[in-house]
Scaffold this active site. Structure first.
Site, PDB file in Angstrom:
ATOM      1  N   ASP A  19      57.584  51.545 -52.264  1.00  0.00           N
ATOM      2  CA  ASP A  19      56.579  51.627 -53.346  1.00  0.00           C
ATOM      3  C   ASP A  19      56.125  52.882 -53.476  1.00  0.00           C
ATOM      4  O   ASP A  19      55.067  53.103 -54.060  1.00  0.00           O
ATOM      5  CB  ASP A  19      55.289  50.836 -52.921  1.00  0.00           C
ATOM      6  CG  ASP A  19      54.415  51.236 -51.985  1.00  0.00           C
ATOM      7  OD1 ASP A  19      54.983  52.107 -51.221  1.00  0.00           O
ATOM      8  OD2 ASP A  19      53.207  51.248 -52.047  1.00  0.00           O
ATOM      9  N   GLU A  20      56.987  53.888 -53.187  1.00  0.00           N
ATOM     10  CA  GLU A  20      56.533  55.330 -53.083  1.00  0.00           C
ATOM     11  C   GLU A  20      57.862  56.330 -53.630  1.00  0.00           C
ATOM     12  O   GLU A  20      58.821  56.323 -53.216  1.00  0.00           O
ATOM     13  CB  GLU A  20      56.304  55.471 -51.955  1.00  0.00           C
ATOM     14  CG  GLU A  20      55.765  56.733 -51.228  1.00  0.00           C
ATOM     15  CD  GLU A  20      55.574  57.002 -49.860  1.00  0.00           C
ATOM     16  OE1 GLU A  20      55.350  58.314 -49.522  1.00  0.00           O
ATOM     17  OE2 GLU A  20      55.827  56.036 -49.218  1.00  0.00           O
ATOM     18  N   ASP A  27      52.190  56.125 -55.420  1.00  0.00           N
ATOM     19  CA  ASP A  27      52.276  55.247 -54.264  1.00  0.00           C
ATOM     20  C   ASP A  27      51.676  54.250 -54.768  1.00  0.00           C
ATOM     21  O   ASP A  27      50.472  54.043 -55.409  1.00  0.00           O
ATOM     22  CB  ASP A  27      51.678  55.528 -53.163  1.00  0.00           C
ATOM     23  CG  ASP A  27      51.894  54.849 -51.900  1.00  0.00           C
ATOM     24  OD1 ASP A  27      52.462  55.181 -50.977  1.00  0.00           O
ATOM     25  OD2 ASP A  27      51.402  53.476 -51.971  1.00  0.00           O
TER      26      ASP A  27
END
Ligand code: TTP
Ligand code: MG
Length: 412
Positions: A114-115, A16
């Site tokens: 973002d993960e 993340d």
């Protein structure tokens, strides 16, 4: 760092990025670096509407966080730098990060912009033990994008996800297989997937504050309180999670809904609730990089009778305004006759990525494996003729693998 990973345990990583939108802004505007920075709506000197998308770590020291009203963020730190989001840029960097992850293992499940989860079980020959893989991933992200990400390493998804959050920013947290329960025990119950504020409150009242407290109660007790979900909670609290990293999510729609505490006859209030739902849904879609073409209003009347009304648009949307106006129009068009409303919700289907390319996950496009298979088939047919090989699914007596049930309306 060198403790042994049992050979039969999976190696799951959760990655993340740190303060993602804000970090991209700092990357592109060096003069922002190290100063409190907030990405989100225009604060308009404290009178702005809308919310914070994210804040960098210096701004978080003032108590600013994602989803906070921008006016409140402004009050907390008027001298922070406030910028609007540049989603195309975030999306571009997100693709770079995901490409880096794919170079370590093809088994990747992107969860949001973002993960992602990565199953690196087969990667030890190439990259060394799990902790090394994580380190190499972090180094590659930093050197190729200039950004930091936090990584959690464990034998399952749940623990990896919890781990990646523990030492943010720039964290690397490993939970060795076998130590899951000790790892989880001191953490607050909110860290358990699916435990929101209300459930946490309920559990707190019963004296359960940490994950360890849940692990220690009788399994049957939680099942009695929460049904099947209670069992799931109890298993998570003991670090048990067998879900696979799914390369292609099965998501076909995304939705948000609200059940009223008491059935409501005030239709203006229902519309207001639709506004809030549209906002939440829009934010969630933006975070996940999704747009959709079909907007559905769901309405449950007192007594449980449920109706849906859908509208399909010519373009893909995810902005709150569009979701809101469609939902409200549909709500007004329903015959209501003084009936009370129990639940309202908005769903969006026919999903697409923000970049416009059709997601293979939604069935229209072939997955890479499918593409590979197709090209292999054509090669073989070219060599040996049409009859030599065909897909099992096209043969008359089909042999089917047991199907897995897919959650098509996942919220997470
Ligand atoms: P997160 O990973 O939740 O947050 P983050 O990367 O900013 O910070 P952290 O270091 O804690 O991971 O979300 C990723 C991006 O998604 C975030 O940078 C902005 C966006 N986002 C929103 O727009 N609204 C929200 O409510 C959240 C939670 C995130
Ligand atoms: Mg993040």
């Amino acid at each position: 760092m060198q403790a042994n990973w049992p050979p039969n345990a999976r190696i799951i990583l959760h990655i993340d990025m740190d303060a993602f939108y804000a970090a991209v802004e700092e990357l592109d505007q060096p003069e922002y670096r190290g100063k409190p920075l907030v990405v989100g709506a225009d604060p308009k000197g404290g009178h702005g509407r809308g919310v914070v998308s994210t804040a960098n770590y210096p701004a978080r020291k003032f108590g600013i966080h994602s989803a906070m009203p921008i006016s409140q963020a402004y009050k907390r730190c008027p001298h922070a730098i406030f910028v609007r989001g540049r989603y195309a840029r975030y999306s571009e960097i997100s693709t770079q990060v995901m490409d880096i992850l794919k170079s370590f293992s093809p088994i990747i499940q992107q969860i949001s912009i973002d993960e992602a989860f990565l199953d690196a079980t087969g990667a030890t020959n190439l990259y060394g033990p799990p902790q090394y893989i994580a380190r190499k991933i972090k180094d590659a992200i930093r050197s190729q994008t200039g950004l930091t990400g936090s990584v959690g390493v464990a034998a399952n998804k749940f623990i990896a996800k919890v781990a990646s959050d523990l030492e943010k920013p720039d964290g690397l947290t490993v939970c060795l297989p076998g130590s899951e329960q000790t790892f989880l025990a001191p953490l607050p119950i909110r860290k358990l997937w699916g435990v929101g504020e209300k459930t946490a409150e309920k559990l707190n009242k019963l004296g359960m504050k940490t994950i360890g407290d849940i692990a220690n109660v009788e399994q049957g007790h939680l099942m009695h309180m929460f049904g099947k979900w209670g069992l799931h909670l109890w298993q998570l609290s003991r670090g048990i999670d067998s879900r696979a990293v799914e390369q292609f999510t099965t998501r076909k729609s995304i939705s948000e809904e609200t059940t009223f505490e008491e059935d409501v006859m005030d239709y203006a209030f229902v519309e207001k609730t639709l506004f809030r739902i549209a906002d939440r849904l829009s934010r969630s879609m933006q975070r996940k990089n999704l747009k959709g073409r079909t907007v559905t209003l769901k309405l449950r009347w007192q007594g449980f009778e449920t109706h849906t009304r859908s509208k399909t648009l010519n373009e893909y949307v995810n902005d709150a305004e569009t979701l809101r106006s469609i939902a409200v129009r549909q709500f007004r068009a329903m015959s209501r006759e003084g009936r009370r409303v129990r639940l309202v919700g908005i769903g969006v289907s026919q999903l697409n990525t923000v970049g416009g390319e059709q997601l293979s996950l939604f069935g229209h496009q072939q997955s890479p494996q499918n593409e590979k298979l197709e090209s292999l088939l054509s090669e073989l047919k070219a060599k040996f003729g049409d009859a030599v090989i065909t897909r099992a699914a096209l043969m008359e007596s089909k042999i089917r693998k047991p199907g897995s049930s897919k959650n098509e309306d996942s919220k997470n």
